[in-house]
Design a protein around this motif. Structure first.
Motif, short mmCIF file in Angstrom:
data_model
loop_
_atom_site.label_atom_id
_atom_site.label_comp_id
_atom_site.label_asym_id
_atom_site.label_seq_id
_atom_site.Cartn_x
_atom_site.Cartn_y
_atom_site.Cartn_z
N ILE A 147 0.85 -1.20 0.00
CA ILE A 147 0.00 0.00 0.00
C ILE A 147 0.88 1.25 0.00
N LEU A 148 1.91 1.23 0.84
CA LEU A 148 2.83 2.37 0.93
C LEU A 148 3.42 2.71 -0.44
N GLN A 164 3.78 6.13 -5.33
CA GLN A 164 3.82 6.26 -6.79
C GLN A 164 2.61 7.01 -7.32
N LYS A 165 1.46 6.77 -6.73
CA LYS A 165 0.24 7.42 -7.22
C LYS A 165 0.29 8.93 -7.06
N TYR A 166 0.80 9.40 -5.91
CA TYR A 166 0.79 10.83 -5.63
C TYR A 166 2.16 11.49 -5.79
N GLY A 167 3.15 10.74 -6.28
CA GLY A 167 4.47 11.31 -6.52
C GLY A 167 5.15 11.78 -5.24
N LEU A 168 4.99 11.05 -4.15
CA LEU A 168 5.57 11.44 -2.87
C LEU A 168 7.02 10.96 -2.75
N GLN A 169 7.72 11.56 -1.79
CA GLN A 169 9.08 11.10 -1.51
C GLN A 169 9.02 9.74 -0.81
N LYS A 170 10.13 9.03 -0.85
CA LYS A 170 10.21 7.69 -0.27
C LYS A 170 9.85 7.74 1.21
N ARG A 171 9.08 6.78 1.65
CA ARG A 171 8.69 6.66 3.06
C ARG A 171 8.98 5.24 3.55
N ALA A 175 -1.74 7.75 6.53
CA ALA A 175 -0.45 8.00 7.19
C ALA A 175 0.64 8.37 6.19
N VAL A 176 0.67 7.67 5.06
CA VAL A 176 1.69 7.95 4.04
C VAL A 176 1.51 9.36 3.48
N ILE A 177 0.26 9.76 3.26
CA ILE A 177 -0.01 11.07 2.68
C ILE A 177 0.27 12.20 3.67
N LEU A 178 -0.09 12.03 4.93
CA LEU A 178 0.01 13.10 5.91
C LEU A 178 1.36 13.19 6.62
N SER A 179 2.16 12.14 6.55
CA SER A 179 3.45 12.16 7.25
C SER A 179 4.37 13.21 6.66
N ASP A 180 4.97 14.02 7.54
CA ASP A 180 5.90 15.05 7.09
C ASP A 180 7.34 14.55 7.06
#
Length: 386
Positions: A321-322, A327-334, A363-368
């Motif tokens: 899921i992470l 990949q879906k939202y183009g976030l940095q590695k978590r 959690a993946v989306i909101l984590s800073d």
């Protein structure tokens, strides 16, 4: 795929080598100890299957020495929650308890071979992550038992009733039965009884003829006809109105149906898989569900265990899921912190896989931070609702 087996028990090692060697897509190398493996394994290895309890160097220390360079499946005869947590902290994706079916190990190995492609292909920019996001990525003794029964049922043509709490993945199981059956090349059609108004349910199931009612300007096939030759999955079967239960029973018994507004009997060849999280026995006692229909649907009942009884699956599912959300939202590695992993493993998951997906996605989306913390999961606030 090149698989390395690290097992000190010579009988177990040889058995695995022979069994896995029967699959053409696998190349097998075996090692009698972790120390032996560390000396000889190289970059040609795609996956390592290792025991935990071994002399000289145990499996946990061995995995630490590998330093994340290889995907690992752990097999052990002495599984404990602490060992499972320690393994997933080290990046282990599957944790199998001896004795296990060789098919279970084969499926776990194939999952590792496909997982990266699956993660990329599963991303749809126009859709969210569905309940089936796990797709049996993890494994556990409880899941293996249910899957084994599902495979046996799939080879037959009898009705299957899936039982379990909301969110455990009943539609995924129904699809699994279909894909492993002789009907796999035909349609798999799913209908949620609770999602369709009672006055429309009959026409959705059986279709209708032109002129059957005011808006019936042309004939329409129902779910039974669409699924002909394949599998029809009736979810939330306990919500079916009594009047339709009688009609469903007739279709099952006589293998013919009549469209709404029609008189012609249409032959039907459909395998029915149904599911419910309700207490059907109580519904029968209260006169809300036909006992004769229940016995027709319940030829092979399969109890799907809740996620709290399948803890070995939690972290592998979370990892997939992470990656999908990143990949879906183009976030940095978590990645999940050790405290987050322990929290995920200890939470009871009343909403099962559906809840797990929701928690991890948020959690993946909101984590800073790069490390997803225990606080990012908000599981403490959820415990008051359990």
């Amino acid at each position: 795929m090149h698989v390395a087996i690290v097992e000190d028990d010579i009988n177990m090692r040889k058995s695995l080598e022979i069994a896995l060697g029967e699959y053409e897509e696998f190349k097998i190398s075996t090692y009698k100890s972790a120390l032996d493996a560390l000396k000889k394994i190289d970059n040609s290895i795609d996956l390592i299957v290792t025991d935990i309890n071994m002399p000289g160097m145990d499996g946990i220390e061995f995995i630490k020495k590998l330093d994340g360079k290889y995907d690992v499946i752990v097999i052990t005869g002495n599984a404990t929650l602490s060992r499972a947590i320690e393994s997933v902290r080290l990046g282990v994706k599957d944790f199998l308890t001896k004795p296990f079916e060789i098919e279970t190990l084969v499926e776990a190995i194939k999952r590792h071979d496909k997982i990266r492609t699956k993660v990329k292909d599963s991303i749809d920019q126009n859709k969210g992550i569905k309940e089936d996001a796990s797709d049996f990525i993890g494994t556990s003794p409880a899941l293996d038992k249910a899957l084994l029964m599902a495979r046996k049922a799939a080879k037959t043509d009898v009705s299957v009733l899936l039982l379990g709490e909301s969110g455990v993945g009943k539609e995924l199981f129904a699809n699994y039965v279909h894909k492993n059956s002789p009907r796999a090349k035909h349609a798999f059609v799913a209908l949620n009884m609770a999602a369709i108004p009672e006055n429309l349910l009959e026409s959705e199931l059986f279709g209708y003829e032109k002129g059957a009612f005011t808006d019936a300007t042309s004939e329409k096939k129902g779910y039974f006809e669409v699924a002909n030759g394949g599998t029809l999955f009736l979810d939330e079967i306990g919500e079916m109105p009594m009047i339709l239960q009688a009609k469903l029973l007739r279709v099952i018994q006589e293998r013919v149906m009549v469209r709404v507004g029609g008189t012609k009997e249409i032959p039907i060849d459909v395998r029915i898989v149904s599911a419910t999280n309700a207490d059907i026995q109580k519904s029968i006692q209260e006169g809300r569900f036909r006992e004769d229909l229940y016995y027709r649907l319940n030829t092979i009942p399969i109890e799907i265990p809740p996620l709290r009884e399948r803890k070995e699956e939690i972290i592998p599912i979370c990892d997939v899921i992470l990656e999908r959300v990143i990949q879906k939202y183009g976030l940095q590695k978590r990645y999940f912190s050790e405290e987050a992993i322990e929290s995920l493993m200890c939470y009871r998951w009343p909403g099962n896989i559906r809840e797990l997906i929701s928690v991890v996605e948020r959690a993946v989306i909101l984590s800073d931070a790069q490390a997803i913390s225990k606080e990012d999961l908000f599981l403490e606030s959820r415990k008051s609702f359990q």
